[in-house]
Design a protein around this motif. Structure first.
Motif, PDB file in Angstrom:
ATOM      1  N   ILE A 123       0.870  -1.182   0.000  1.00 17.70           N
ATOM      2  CA  ILE A 123       0.000   0.000   0.000  1.00 17.70           C
ATOM      3  C   ILE A 123       0.907   1.233   0.000  1.00 17.70           C
ATOM      4  O   ILE A 123       1.786   1.357   0.851  1.00 17.70           O
ATOM      5  CB  ILE A 123      -0.895   0.043   1.271  1.00 17.70           C
ATOM      6  CG1 ILE A 123      -1.783  -1.191   1.370  1.00 17.70           C
ATOM      7  CG2 ILE A 123      -1.723   1.328   1.311  1.00 17.70           C
ATOM      8  CD1 ILE A 123      -2.966  -1.190   0.448  1.00 17.70           C
ATOM      9  N   CYS A 124       0.660   2.104  -0.959  1.00 14.66           N
ATOM     10  CA  CYS A 124       1.451   3.331  -1.067  1.00 14.66           C
ATOM     11  C   CYS A 124       1.165   4.230   0.140  1.00 14.66           C
ATOM     12  O   CYS A 124       0.011   4.423   0.520  1.00 14.66           O
ATOM     13  CB  CYS A 124       1.100   4.055  -2.357  1.00 14.66           C
ATOM     14  SG  CYS A 124       1.883   5.675  -2.471  1.00 14.66           S
ATOM     15  N   GLN A 125       2.240   4.759   0.733  1.00 16.07           N
ATOM     16  CA  GLN A 125       2.043   5.600   1.922  1.00 16.07           C
ATOM     17  C   GLN A 125       1.581   7.018   1.562  1.00 16.07           C
ATOM     18  O   GLN A 125       1.214   7.788   2.424  1.00 16.07           O
ATOM     19  CB  GLN A 125       3.337   5.651   2.740  1.00 16.07           C
ATOM     20  CG  GLN A 125       3.645   4.297   3.368  1.00 16.07           C
ATOM     21  CD  GLN A 125       4.891   4.321   4.232  1.00 16.07           C
ATOM     22  OE1 GLN A 125       5.390   5.365   4.608  1.00 16.07           O
ATOM     23  NE2 GLN A 125       5.391   3.135   4.555  1.00 16.07           N
ATOM     24  N   ARG A 126       1.584   7.367   0.273  1.00 18.78           N
ATOM     25  CA  ARG A 126       1.085   8.683  -0.116  1.00 18.78           C
ATOM     26  C   ARG A 126      -0.324   8.605  -0.701  1.00 18.78           C
ATOM     27  O   ARG A 126      -1.245   9.226  -0.196  1.00 18.78           O
ATOM     28  CB  ARG A 126       2.020   9.351  -1.124  1.00 18.78           C
ATOM     29  CG  ARG A 126       1.538  10.749  -1.490  1.00 18.78           C
ATOM     30  CD  ARG A 126       2.646  11.620  -2.036  1.00 18.78           C
ATOM     31  NE  ARG A 126       3.003  11.226  -3.379  1.00 18.78           N
ATOM     32  CZ  ARG A 126       4.085  11.698  -4.018  1.00 18.78           C
ATOM     33  NH1 ARG A 126       4.891  12.557  -3.430  1.00 18.78           N
ATOM     34  NH2 ARG A 126       4.348  11.288  -5.229  1.00 18.78           N
ATOM     35  N   CYS A 127      -0.501   7.792  -1.795  1.00 19.02           N
ATOM     36  CA  CYS A 127      -1.815   7.806  -2.458  1.00 19.02           C
ATOM     37  C   CYS A 127      -2.748   6.690  -1.957  1.00 19.02           C
ATOM     38  O   CYS A 127      -3.893   6.602  -2.357  1.00 19.02           O
ATOM     39  CB  CYS A 127      -1.649   7.738  -3.978  1.00 19.02           C
ATOM     40  SG  CYS A 127      -1.130   6.130  -4.599  1.00 19.02           S
ATOM     41  N   GLN A 128      -2.213   5.821  -1.072  1.00 22.70           N
ATOM     42  CA  GLN A 128      -3.017   4.768  -0.426  1.00 22.70           C
ATOM     43  C   GLN A 128      -3.549   3.695  -1.372  1.00 22.70           C
ATOM     44  O   GLN A 128      -4.409   2.908  -1.006  1.00 22.70           O
ATOM     45  CB  GLN A 128      -4.220   5.359   0.346  1.00 22.70           C
ATOM     46  CG  GLN A 128      -3.871   6.438   1.363  1.00 22.70           C
ATOM     47  CD  GLN A 128      -3.022   5.909   2.498  1.00 22.70           C
ATOM     48  OE1 GLN A 128      -3.253   4.808   2.984  1.00 22.70           O
ATOM     49  NE2 GLN A 128      -2.029   6.650   2.910  1.00 22.70           N
ATOM     50  N   SER A 178       8.938   1.514  -6.260  1.00 22.08           N
ATOM     51  CA  SER A 178       8.105   2.682  -5.974  1.00 22.08           C
ATOM     52  C   SER A 178       6.664   2.392  -6.381  1.00 22.08           C
ATOM     53  O   SER A 178       6.391   1.443  -7.115  1.00 22.08           O
ATOM     54  CB  SER A 178       8.614   3.888  -6.765  1.00 22.08           C
ATOM     55  OG  SER A 178       9.929   4.177  -6.399  1.00 22.08           O
ATOM     56  N   CYS A 179       5.762   3.252  -5.919  1.00 20.43           N
ATOM     57  CA  CYS A 179       4.351   3.142  -6.274  1.00 20.43           C
ATOM     58  C   CYS A 179       4.182   3.297  -7.790  1.00 20.43           C
ATOM     59  O   CYS A 179       4.763   4.196  -8.397  1.00 20.43           O
ATOM     60  CB  CYS A 179       3.586   4.244  -5.541  1.00 20.43           C
ATOM     61  SG  CYS A 179       1.852   4.339  -6.010  1.00 20.43           S
ATOM     62  N   ILE A 180       3.387   2.427  -8.410  1.00 17.74           N
ATOM     63  CA  ILE A 180       3.214   2.524  -9.867  1.00 17.74           C
ATOM     64  C   ILE A 180       2.268   3.673 -10.236  1.00 17.74           C
ATOM     65  O   ILE A 180       2.200   4.076 -11.385  1.00 17.74           O
ATOM     66  CB  ILE A 180       2.684   1.212 -10.502  1.00 17.74           C
ATOM     67  CG1 ILE A 180       1.326   0.814  -9.916  1.00 17.74           C
ATOM     68  CG2 ILE A 180       3.691   0.085 -10.356  1.00 17.74           C
ATOM     69  CD1 ILE A 180       0.604  -0.239 -10.753  1.00 17.74           C
ATOM     70  N   PHE A 181       1.533   4.209  -9.280  1.00 20.20           N
ATOM     71  CA  PHE A 181       0.576   5.279  -9.576  1.00 20.20           C
ATOM     72  C   PHE A 181       1.222   6.662  -9.401  1.00 20.20           C
ATOM     73  O   PHE A 181       1.090   7.522 -10.256  1.00 20.20           O
ATOM     74  CB  PHE A 181      -0.660   5.158  -8.676  1.00 20.20           C
ATOM     75  CG  PHE A 181      -1.360   3.834  -8.850  1.00 20.20           C
ATOM     76  CD1 PHE A 181      -2.149   3.588  -9.963  1.00 20.20           C
ATOM     77  CD2 PHE A 181      -1.193   2.820  -7.914  1.00 20.20           C
ATOM     78  CE1 PHE A 181      -2.772   2.373 -10.133  1.00 20.20           C
ATOM     79  CE2 PHE A 181      -1.817   1.593  -8.083  1.00 20.20           C
ATOM     80  CZ  PHE A 181      -2.607   1.366  -9.192  1.00 20.20           C
ATOM     81  N   CYS A 182       1.921   6.867  -8.286  1.00 18.10           N
ATOM     82  CA  CYS A 182       2.461   8.207  -8.019  1.00 18.10           C
ATOM     83  C   CYS A 182       3.976   8.208  -7.834  1.00 18.10           C
ATOM     84  O   CYS A 182       4.565   9.244  -7.542  1.00 18.10           O
ATOM     85  CB  CYS A 182       1.769   8.810  -6.798  1.00 18.10           C
ATOM     86  SG  CYS A 182       2.272   8.050  -5.245  1.00 18.10           S
ATOM     87  N   GLU A 183       4.609   7.042  -7.951  1.00 14.70           N
ATOM     88  CA  GLU A 183       6.070   6.917  -7.845  1.00 14.70           C
ATOM     89  C   GLU A 183       6.639   7.270  -6.474  1.00 14.70           C
ATOM     90  O   GLU A 183       7.830   7.497  -6.324  1.00 14.70           O
ATOM     91  CB  GLU A 183       6.767   7.721  -8.952  1.00 14.70           C
ATOM     92  CG  GLU A 183       6.472   7.112 -10.309  1.00 14.70           C
ATOM     93  CD  GLU A 183       7.217   7.808 -11.445  1.00 14.70           C
ATOM     94  OE1 GLU A 183       7.891   8.822 -11.178  1.00 14.70           O
ATOM     95  OE2 GLU A 183       7.094   7.339 -12.568  1.00 14.70           O
ATOM     96  N   HIS A 184       5.786   7.299  -5.483  1.00 10.99           N
ATOM     97  CA  HIS A 184       6.257   7.497  -4.117  1.00 10.99           C
ATOM     98  C   HIS A 184       7.108   6.288  -3.702  1.00 10.99           C
ATOM     99  O   HIS A 184       6.746   5.150  -3.991  1.00 10.99           O
ATOM    100  CB  HIS A 184       5.032   7.625  -3.187  1.00 10.99           C
ATOM    101  CG  HIS A 184       5.377   8.084  -1.812  1.00 10.99           C
ATOM    102  ND1 HIS A 184       5.897   9.323  -1.546  1.00 10.99           N
ATOM    103  CD2 HIS A 184       5.264   7.454  -0.616  1.00 10.99           C
ATOM    104  CE1 HIS A 184       6.096   9.450  -0.244  1.00 10.99           C
ATOM    105  NE2 HIS A 184       5.719   8.331   0.342  1.00 10.99           N
ATOM    106  N   PRO A 185       8.261   6.528  -3.044  1.00 11.56           N
ATOM    107  CA  PRO A 185       9.155   5.397  -2.740  1.00 11.56           C
ATOM    108  C   PRO A 185       8.791   4.595  -1.496  1.00 11.56           C
ATOM    109  O   PRO A 185       9.369   3.533  -1.267  1.00 11.56           O
ATOM    110  CB  PRO A 185      10.516   6.076  -2.561  1.00 11.56           C
ATOM    111  CG  PRO A 185      10.186   7.453  -2.104  1.00 11.56           C
ATOM    112  CD  PRO A 185       8.862   7.822  -2.741  1.00 11.56           C
TER     113      PRO A 185
HETATM  114 ZN    ZN Z   1       1.204   6.100  -4.690  1.00  4.83          ZN
END
Ligand code: ZN
Length: 113
Positions: free
Chosen positions: A72-77, A88-95
């Motif tokens: 689970i991405c810690q930014r976009c959830q 990294s997140c495939i949606f927002c690239e948050h690491p």
């Molecule tokens: Zn994300």
């Protein structure tokens, strides 16, 4: 080779279950290997024979299945697939991703007599 210590844990779990659930032999065991767990199937098969020798699972057929990595991405959830632990997140690239699946090895199924 951490496969050995993982399987030593499995053997202990089996012995505990054998005591509490009254079985004496494992016929078939299915282990689920997480994609992020760094477990090598070949090494695991080799280690299985070594570790289970003379145990209640000495004759057991070993089945290996894979479980995909998921976090689970810690930014976009959003839940994002992970091929590696530090993807990294495939949606927002948050690491920063919280791993929720695929980081361990589990006993998925057990057939005993
Ligand atoms: Zn994300």
């Amino acid at each position: 080779m951490h496969e050995l210590s993982l399987l030593e844990n499995v053997r202990e779990i089996l012995q505990d279950h054998a005591g509490s659930q009254n079985f004496t032999q494992v016929k078939k065991i299915t282990l689920e290997i997480g994609e992020l767990s760094c477990v090598e199937p070949e090494a695991l098969r080799f280690a299985f024979d070594v570790v289970m020798k003379d145990s209640l699972a000495a004759q057991a057929k070993l089945i290996l299945t894979k479980q995909k990595g998921l976090g689970i991405c810690q930014r976009c959830q959003q839940s994002t697939p992970l091929k590696n632990l530090y993807d990294s997140c495939i949606f927002c690239e948050h690491p920063f991703i919280t791993v929720i699946q695929g980081h361990e090895m589990k006993i998925k199924d057990l057939i005993v007599i």
